[in-house]
Design a protein around this motif. Structure first.
Motif, PDB file in Angstrom:
ATOM      1  N   TRP A  49       0.679  -1.073  -0.181  1.00 54.24           N
ATOM      2  CA  TRP A  49       0.232  -0.556   0.299  1.00 54.24           C
ATOM      3  C   TRP A  49       0.859   1.216   0.244  1.00 54.24           C
ATOM      4  CZ3 TRP A  49       1.115   2.809   4.217  1.00 54.24           C
ATOM      5  CH2 TRP A  49       1.531   1.701   5.116  1.00 54.24           C
ATOM      6  N   LEU A  50       2.384   0.925   0.623  1.00 56.39           N
ATOM      7  CA  LEU A  50       3.100   2.040   0.047  1.00 56.39           C
ATOM      8  C   LEU A  50       3.530   2.648  -0.827  1.00 56.39           C
ATOM      9  CD1 LEU A  50       4.527   4.790   2.469  1.00 56.39           C
ATOM     10  CD2 LEU A  50       6.099   2.728   2.948  1.00 56.39           C
ATOM     11  N   GLU A  51       3.933   3.712  -1.646  1.00 55.09           N
ATOM     12  CA  GLU A  51       4.202   4.024  -2.774  1.00 55.09           C
ATOM     13  C   GLU A  51       5.921   4.578  -2.542  1.00 55.09           C
ATOM     14  OE1 GLU A  51       2.275   6.221  -5.331  1.00 55.09           O
ATOM     15  OE2 GLU A  51       1.213   4.025  -6.399  1.00 55.09           O
ATOM     16  N   ILE A  52       6.739   4.220  -2.606  1.00 50.73           N
ATOM     17  CA  ILE A  52       8.031   5.496  -2.565  1.00 50.73           C
ATOM     18  C   ILE A  52       8.644   5.648  -3.953  1.00 50.73           C
ATOM     19  CG2 ILE A  52       8.198   4.006  -0.260  1.00 50.73           C
ATOM     20  CD1 ILE A  52      10.810   2.420  -1.347  1.00 50.73           C
ATOM     21  N   THR A  53       9.696   6.810  -3.188  1.00 47.48           N
ATOM     22  CA  THR A  53      10.748   6.507  -5.072  1.00 47.48           C
ATOM     23  C   THR A  53      12.006   6.528  -4.453  1.00 47.48           C
ATOM     24  OG1 THR A  53       9.447   8.399  -5.117  1.00 47.48           O
ATOM     25  CG2 THR A  53      11.588   8.636  -6.067  1.00 47.48           C
ATOM     26  N   VAL A  54      12.560   5.675  -5.109  1.00 45.25           N
ATOM     27  CA  VAL A  54      13.926   4.529  -4.881  1.00 45.25           C
ATOM     28  C   VAL A  54      14.941   6.884  -5.807  1.00 45.25           C
ATOM     29  CG1 VAL A  54      15.754   3.570  -5.168  1.00 45.25           C
ATOM     30  CG2 VAL A  54      13.298   2.489  -4.261  1.00 45.25           C
ATOM     31  N   ILE A  55      15.978   6.502  -4.857  1.00 45.85           N
ATOM     32  CA  ILE A  55      17.626   7.908  -5.634  1.00 45.85           C
ATOM     33  C   ILE A  55      18.361   7.234  -5.372  1.00 45.85           C
ATOM     34  CG2 ILE A  55      17.552  10.386  -5.141  1.00 45.85           C
ATOM     35  CD1 ILE A  55      15.529  10.690  -3.995  1.00 45.85           C
ATOM     36  N   ARG A  56      19.405   7.615  -6.451  1.00 52.99           N
ATOM     37  CA  ARG A  56      20.334   7.402  -6.210  1.00 52.99           C
ATOM     38  C   ARG A  56      21.257   8.318  -7.016  1.00 52.99           C
ATOM     39  NH1 ARG A  56      23.793   3.881 -11.009  1.00 52.99           N
ATOM     40  NH2 ARG A  56      25.631   3.438  -9.110  1.00 52.99           N
ATOM     41  N   VAL A  57      21.771   8.673  -6.090  1.00 55.16           N
ATOM     42  CA  VAL A  57      22.939  10.526  -6.641  1.00 55.16           C
ATOM     43  C   VAL A  57      24.234   9.537  -6.661  1.00 55.16           C
ATOM     44  CG1 VAL A  57      23.820  11.909  -5.363  1.00 55.16           C
ATOM     45  CG2 VAL A  57      21.081  11.507  -4.554  1.00 55.16           C
ATOM     46  N   VAL A  58      25.051   9.750  -7.860  1.00 54.89           N
ATOM     47  CA  VAL A  58      26.088  10.114  -8.142  1.00 54.89           C
ATOM     48  C   VAL A  58      27.110  10.746  -8.203  1.00 54.89           C
ATOM     49  CG1 VAL A  58      27.761   8.462  -9.470  1.00 54.89           C
ATOM     50  CG2 VAL A  58      25.514   7.089  -8.895  1.00 54.89           C
ATOM     51  N   ARG A  59      28.272  10.685  -7.634  1.00 55.59           N
ATOM     52  CA  ARG A  59      28.728  12.015  -7.443  1.00 55.59           C
ATOM     53  C   ARG A  59      30.718  11.546  -8.215  1.00 55.59           C
ATOM     54  NH1 ARG A  59      29.764  14.830  -2.656  1.00 55.59           N
ATOM     55  NH2 ARG A  59      30.450  12.993  -1.885  1.00 55.59           N
ATOM     56  N   PRO A  60      30.572  11.335  -9.131  1.00 52.07           N
ATOM     57  CA  PRO A  60      32.152  11.032 -10.071  1.00 52.07           C
ATOM     58  C   PRO A  60      33.272  11.765  -8.931  1.00 52.07           C
ATOM     59  CG  PRO A  60      31.170  11.318 -11.859  1.00 52.07           C
ATOM     60  CD  PRO A  60      29.988  11.620 -10.474  1.00 52.07           C
ATOM     61  N   HIS A  61      33.063  13.500  -8.433  1.00 49.42           N
ATOM     62  CA  HIS A  61      34.073  14.030  -7.900  1.00 49.42           C
ATOM     63  C   HIS A  61      34.665  13.311  -6.424  1.00 49.42           C
ATOM     64  CE1 HIS A  61      30.662  15.962  -6.828  1.00 49.42           C
ATOM     65  NE2 HIS A  61      31.450  16.058  -5.994  1.00 49.42           N
ATOM     66  N   ALA A  62      33.420  12.155  -5.878  1.00 49.34           N
ATOM     67  CA  ALA A  62      34.156  11.575  -4.406  1.00 49.34           C
ATOM     68  C   ALA A  62      34.850  10.803  -4.153  1.00 49.34           C
ATOM     69  CB  ALA A  62      32.091  11.512  -3.614  1.00 49.34           C
ATOM     70  N   THR A  63      35.146  11.194  -3.270  1.00 53.57           N
ATOM     71  CA  THR A  63      36.768  10.409  -2.371  1.00 53.57           C
ATOM     72  C   THR A  63      35.777   8.849  -2.462  1.00 53.57           C
ATOM     73  OG1 THR A  63      36.357  11.302  -0.274  1.00 53.57           O
ATOM     74  CG2 THR A  63      37.406  12.267  -1.235  1.00 53.57           C
ATOM     75  N   ASN A  64      34.912   8.093  -2.118  1.00 53.52           N
ATOM     76  CA  ASN A  64      34.751   6.999  -2.058  1.00 53.52           C
ATOM     77  C   ASN A  64      34.736   6.455  -0.524  1.00 53.52           C
ATOM     78  OD1 ASN A  64      32.768   5.317  -2.743  1.00 53.52           O
ATOM     79  ND2 ASN A  64      34.461   4.019  -4.038  1.00 53.52           N
ATOM     80  N   LYS A  65      34.864   7.459  -0.119  1.00 55.10           N
ATOM     81  CA  LYS A  65      35.351   7.718   1.902  1.00 55.10           C
ATOM     82  C   LYS A  65      34.231   7.339   2.468  1.00 55.10           C
ATOM     83  CE  LYS A  65      40.181   7.851   1.695  1.00 55.10           C
ATOM     84  NZ  LYS A  65      41.062   8.859   2.504  1.00 55.10           N
TER      85      LYS A  65
END
Length: 67
Positions: free
Chosen positions: A23-39
């Motif tokens: 019954w619950l509708e959600i939106t899934v969001i993915r944010v990609v930041r190529p410049h990030a250090t990935n820490k």
């Protein structure tokens, strides 16, 4: 682009459902930041769940999270 002018990729999937809460509708969001250090405090890829107005500006919401 983020507030410093660096590229940001945002993808989202609307009207998704959780298996045990159809019954619950959600939106899934993915944010990609190529410049990030990935820490831990600076991930390249982050995932979020939005529960709210499906007509909201998802890109704006995702970029505001960093602030």
């Amino acid at each position: 682009m983020d507030s410093k002018g660096r590229p940001v990729q945002i993808s989202w999937w609307n009207r998704m459902h959780v298996k045990d809460a159809r019954w619950l509708e959600i939106t899934v969001i993915r944010v990609v930041r190529p410049h990030a250090t990935n820490k831990e405090r600076d991930p390249r890829s982050s995932w979020f769940v939005w529960i709210g107005n499906t007509d909201a500006n998802i890109a704006e919401i995702a970029l505001e999270y960093a602030r």
